[in-house]
Design a protein around this motif. Structure first.
Motif, mmCIF file in Angstrom:
data_model
loop_
_atom_site.group_PDB
_atom_site.id
_atom_site.type_symbol
_atom_site.label_atom_id
_atom_site.label_comp_id
_atom_site.label_asym_id
_atom_site.label_seq_id
_atom_site.Cartn_x
_atom_site.Cartn_y
_atom_site.Cartn_z
ATOM 1 N N GLN A 54 103.711 48.277 98.723
ATOM 2 C CA GLN A 54 102.274 48.264 98.446
ATOM 3 C C GLN A 54 101.562 49.427 99.129
ATOM 4 O OE1 GLN A 54 101.372 44.305 99.879
ATOM 5 N NE2 GLN A 54 101.175 43.504 97.795
ATOM 6 N N HIS A 55 101.980 49.770 100.322
ATOM 7 C CA HIS A 55 101.311 50.829 101.077
ATOM 8 C C HIS A 55 101.781 52.224 100.700
ATOM 9 C CE1 HIS A 55 98.979 48.287 103.710
ATOM 10 N NE2 HIS A 55 100.058 47.551 103.950
ATOM 11 N N PHE A 56 103.090 52.398 100.509
ATOM 12 C CA PHE A 56 103.623 53.754 100.364
ATOM 13 C C PHE A 56 104.441 53.980 99.095
ATOM 14 C CE2 PHE A 56 103.212 52.925 104.963
ATOM 15 C CZ PHE A 56 102.241 53.876 105.248
ATOM 16 N N GLY A 57 104.939 52.930 98.483
ATOM 17 C CA GLY A 57 105.727 53.074 97.259
ATOM 18 C C GLY A 57 107.166 53.493 97.513
ATOM 19 N N THR A 58 107.336 54.614 98.190
ATOM 20 C CA THR A 58 108.668 55.167 98.454
ATOM 21 C C THR A 58 108.674 55.817 99.839
ATOM 22 O OG1 THR A 58 108.077 57.333 97.566
ATOM 23 C CG2 THR A 58 109.003 55.739 95.990
ATOM 24 N N ILE A 59 109.852 56.219 100.278
ATOM 25 C CA ILE A 59 109.957 56.981 101.527
ATOM 26 C C ILE A 59 109.177 58.293 101.377
ATOM 27 C CG2 ILE A 59 111.532 58.155 103.123
ATOM 28 C CD1 ILE A 59 112.059 55.233 103.351
ATOM 29 N N ASP A 60 109.270 58.915 100.201
ATOM 30 C CA ASP A 60 108.501 60.140 99.953
ATOM 31 C C ASP A 60 107.005 59.879 100.087
ATOM 32 O OD1 ASP A 60 110.700 61.758 99.532
ATOM 33 O OD2 ASP A 60 110.647 61.563 97.347
ATOM 34 N N GLY A 61 106.549 58.736 99.598
ATOM 35 C CA GLY A 61 105.140 58.379 99.738
ATOM 36 C C GLY A 61 104.747 58.215 101.197
ATOM 37 N N LEU A 62 105.653 57.670 101.998
ATOM 38 C CA LEU A 62 105.411 57.541 103.435
ATOM 39 C C LEU A 62 105.314 58.922 104.081
ATOM 40 C CD1 LEU A 62 105.252 55.984 106.139
ATOM 41 C CD2 LEU A 62 107.761 55.911 106.104
ATOM 42 N N LEU A 63 106.235 59.815 103.723
ATOM 43 C CA LEU A 63 106.186 61.178 104.266
ATOM 44 C C LEU A 63 104.889 61.877 103.877
ATOM 45 C CD1 LEU A 63 109.853 62.396 103.689
ATOM 46 C CD2 LEU A 63 108.786 61.739 105.854
ATOM 47 N N ASP A 64 104.454 61.672 102.632
ATOM 48 C CA ASP A 64 103.187 62.263 102.193
ATOM 49 C C ASP A 64 102.017 61.728 103.021
ATOM 50 O OD1 ASP A 64 104.309 63.890 100.246
ATOM 51 O OD2 ASP A 64 104.032 62.414 98.641
ATOM 52 N N ALA A 65 102.026 60.433 103.297
ATOM 53 C CA ALA A 65 100.943 59.828 104.083
ATOM 54 C C ALA A 65 100.934 60.370 105.512
ATOM 55 C CB ALA A 65 101.080 58.307 104.088
ATOM 56 N N ILE A 66 102.113 60.533 106.097
ATOM 57 C CA ILE A 66 102.206 61.084 107.451
ATOM 58 C C ILE A 66 101.708 62.528 107.462
ATOM 59 C CG2 ILE A 66 103.824 61.805 109.265
ATOM 60 C CD1 ILE A 66 105.500 59.278 108.513
#
Length: 198
Positions: A54-66
């Motif tokens: 829900q928050h990031f979708g994927t590990i790539d989405g997490l990296l983008d958020a960081i």
């Protein structure tokens, strides 16, 4: 939903996001990026996988958020340091950028070193360059005389050099203080992009 309930939900959302990012930071200390899974992140953050998605979708989405958060923090510092009196494209902004970058890197040298060791530098560059370019344009930090291509070349040149230089420093014996590496990086980048800035 009342205002108080909305704040409670918002607080929970921020807490979950922070827990997941902190879990990623703990895992990257020991594991290569491709060894970190959503399941491992969820376990480490003490959330379920659905919350992660829900928050990031994927590990790539997490990296983008960081990356987005990091760029925002650095550029917020730049704007605070130079204020509204310094015109876009002024070298004082470039100096403020390097000062903010050095402070950001200095906050947790071990974590920064693990990022350089466990995440391919091309991926770090790609993740940071997109939000940096977008936020520089959105915030009006670039000179209006710079075309989109000029700005993209400037960032590619500058960030590419910075990534190589900081990677070298993190993986070296660190005999040169970080402040000196940053000062030299600033001189090299400013010299290399001076015509575009003028």
């Amino acid at each position: 939903m009342g205002e108080k309930s909305a704040r409670g939900v918002d607080r929970r959302v921020r807490r979950s996001r922070r827990a997941i990012i902190e879990a990623f930071e703990r895992l990257i200390m020991s594991y290569e990026l491709d060894e970190i899974t959503v399941s491992a992140l969820a376990r480490e953050a003490d959330v379920d996988r659905k919350t992660f998605y829900q928050h990031f979708g994927t590990i790539d989405g997490l990296l983008d958020a960081i990356a987005e958060q990091t760029v925002s923090e650095i550029l917020d510092e730049v704007e605070q340091a130079v204020g509204d009196d310094v015109p876009p494209g002024d070298r004082a902004r470039l100096h403020a950028f390097f000062d903010a970058l050095m402070r950001n890197l200095s906050e947790d040298l071990i974590l920064e070193q693990r990022y350089y060791e466990h995440i391919p530098s091309e991926l770090l560059f790609e993740r940071l360059s997109r939000p940096l370019m977008r936020q520089i344009v959105d915030r009006g930090l670039a000179s209006g005389a710079l075309t989109g291509d000029d700005l993209e070349m400037l960032l590619s040149f500058g960030l590419g050099g910075l990534f190589s230089l900081y990677r070298w420093w993190f993986l070296s014996d660190r005999s040169i203080p970080l402040e000196e590496v940053t000062r030299r990086a600033g001189l090299l980048v400013e010299g290399g992009v001076s015509e575009l800035l003028d």
